[in-house]
Design an enzyme around this catalytic site. Structure first.
Site, PDB file in Angstrom:
ATOM      1  N   LYS A   1       0.834  -1.215   0.000  1.00  0.00           N
ATOM      2  CA  LYS A   1       0.000   0.000   0.000  1.00  0.00           C
ATOM      3  C   LYS A   1       0.859   1.251   0.000  1.00  0.00           C
ATOM      4  O   LYS A   1       0.442   2.293  -0.524  1.00  0.00           O
ATOM      5  CB  LYS A   1      -0.986  -0.022   1.163  1.00  0.00           C
ATOM      6  CG  LYS A   1      -0.363   0.082   2.546  1.00  0.00           C
ATOM      7  CD  LYS A   1      -0.234   1.522   3.039  1.00  0.00           C
ATOM      8  CE  LYS A   1       0.549   1.585   4.337  1.00  0.00           C
ATOM      9  NZ  LYS A   1       0.711   2.972   4.832  1.00  0.00           N
TER      10      LYS A   1
ATOM     11  N   THR B   1      -4.281   5.638   3.085  1.00  0.00           N
ATOM     12  CA  THR B   1      -3.045   6.280   2.662  1.00  0.00           C
ATOM     13  C   THR B   1      -3.090   6.755   1.212  1.00  0.00           C
ATOM     14  O   THR B   1      -2.226   7.507   0.792  1.00  0.00           O
ATOM     15  CB  THR B   1      -1.834   5.348   2.859  1.00  0.00           C
ATOM     16  OG1 THR B   1      -2.099   4.094   2.246  1.00  0.00           O
ATOM     17  CG2 THR B   1      -1.555   5.130   4.318  1.00  0.00           C
TER      18      THR B   1
END
Length: 329
Positions: A185, A242
């Site tokens: 990620k 994020t």
């Protein structure tokens, strides 16, 4: 159980503040002598987490030997330094809870492998999920995955140590999945930042999150992670957080790249580490080794090498059309 935190960056400091929120004594290790002095005298960390006033029950030290006698440690060093820091300790506690997200450059090892090699007598757990340090330090509600390599017995030992009313861990024994979600990620967040920096719109960012998740899933399952782990807090949950906010260091790095700044200048100027920049080349290498198609991750790697952002995006959009599900890429 006595507990400490290795690493006094923003995330390590936030975790120490969370652990101390019920009055527990928490020992935090910092490499910088001036930061140790500041935490102990002023109850602040102006370099990494200036928004927080730290609990009186947090004490800082620069001596790794002090950390060795604790029952459990949350390890929050930058991923590329975890091995050297753990190797410098004279001994290790029963439980090491790894909170750093990344893959070791040069070896391609996940952090649990790095920790197990450095501390073979310790039980390893991984704490990962959608977390911004300043929110955790402020006591805002947060949920994470706590993946325990030794299963429910270890969970029963350390879950009460980290759980707070506003900090809720969920059990898993899929350490590999928890780590891969947090590592991949970071790279995808850089890509989403580039989309924002280029002004490509919300549609493009949503598409990138979905297709990036498909890459995370392919990579994770190839390395033994479970799909349901990657669909949870430490995978999809962390990815959504994020990839959507400039509070993410990786997103901010990508946004600056999209706005035309150079990767080497950005990395040299940053006080905090954007782990995705270190993880991208390792992911590309591992994906090639396992014959896993990861075009978005590869695009980020190309950007970090200096390729022009609009050319990289154009190359992604020009790839052959294919089915959304069931395709190898």
């Amino acid at each position: 159980m006595s507990v400490g935190v290795i690493g006094a960056g923003a995330w390590g400091t936030a975790l120490a503040q969370m652990l101390a929120s019920d009055g527990r004594a928490v020992l935090i290790w910092a490499r910088e002598a001036e930061l140790v002095a500041e935490i102990n005298s002023a109850r602040t960390n102006s370099l990494f987490l200036p928004s927080a006033t730290l609990s009186d029950t947090i004490r800082a030290t620069g001596d790794l030997g002090e950390m060795a006698g604790l029952d459990a440690l949350l390890v929050v060093t930058p991923a590329q330094h975890m091995g050297s820091v753990l190797a410098a300790m004279p001994e290790h506690p029963r439980d090491l809870v790894l909170c750093s997200k990344g893959i070791e450059a040069g070896t391609g090892r996940l952090m649990n492998h790095v920790a197990k090699d450095a501390a073979p007598g310790s039980a390893i757990a991984v704490l990962s999920g959608p977390t911004f340090a300043h929110e955790v330090a402020a006591g805002l509600p947060t949920a994470v995955t706590l993946a325990c390599a030794e299963g429910e017995e270890q969970w029963d030992r350390i879950a009460p140590l980290v759980a707070r009313q506003a900090f809720r861990p969920y059990f898993s024994d899929d350490v590999t999945g928890a780590e891969i979600g947090g590592s991949v990620k970071n790279v995808l967040a850089i890509a989403c930042g580039v989309v924002d920096g280029l002004g490509l719109g919300q549609n493009a960012r949503a598409a990138l999150i979905a297709r990036g998740y498909a890459e995370m899933l392919r990579f994770g399952e190839a390395l033994g992670a479970r799909a349901e782990t990657l669909a949870g807090l430490c995978g999809l949950g962390d990815l959504v957080l994020t990839c959507s906010s400039t509070s993410s260091r990786n997103f901010s790095l990508g946004k600056a790249l999209g706005e035309g700044r150079k990767a080497d200048e950005l990395m040299a100027d940053r006080k905090t580490v954007a782990e995705g920049a270190h993880t991208a080349p390792v992911l590309v290498e591992l994906a090639a080794r396992h014959a896993i198609a990861m075009p978005i991750v590869t695009a980020v790697y190309d950007l970090l090498k200096g390729d022009e952002p609009r050319a990289v995006v154009s190359a992604l959009l020009s790839r052959p059309l294919r089915a959304e599900q069931g395709s190898a890429e």
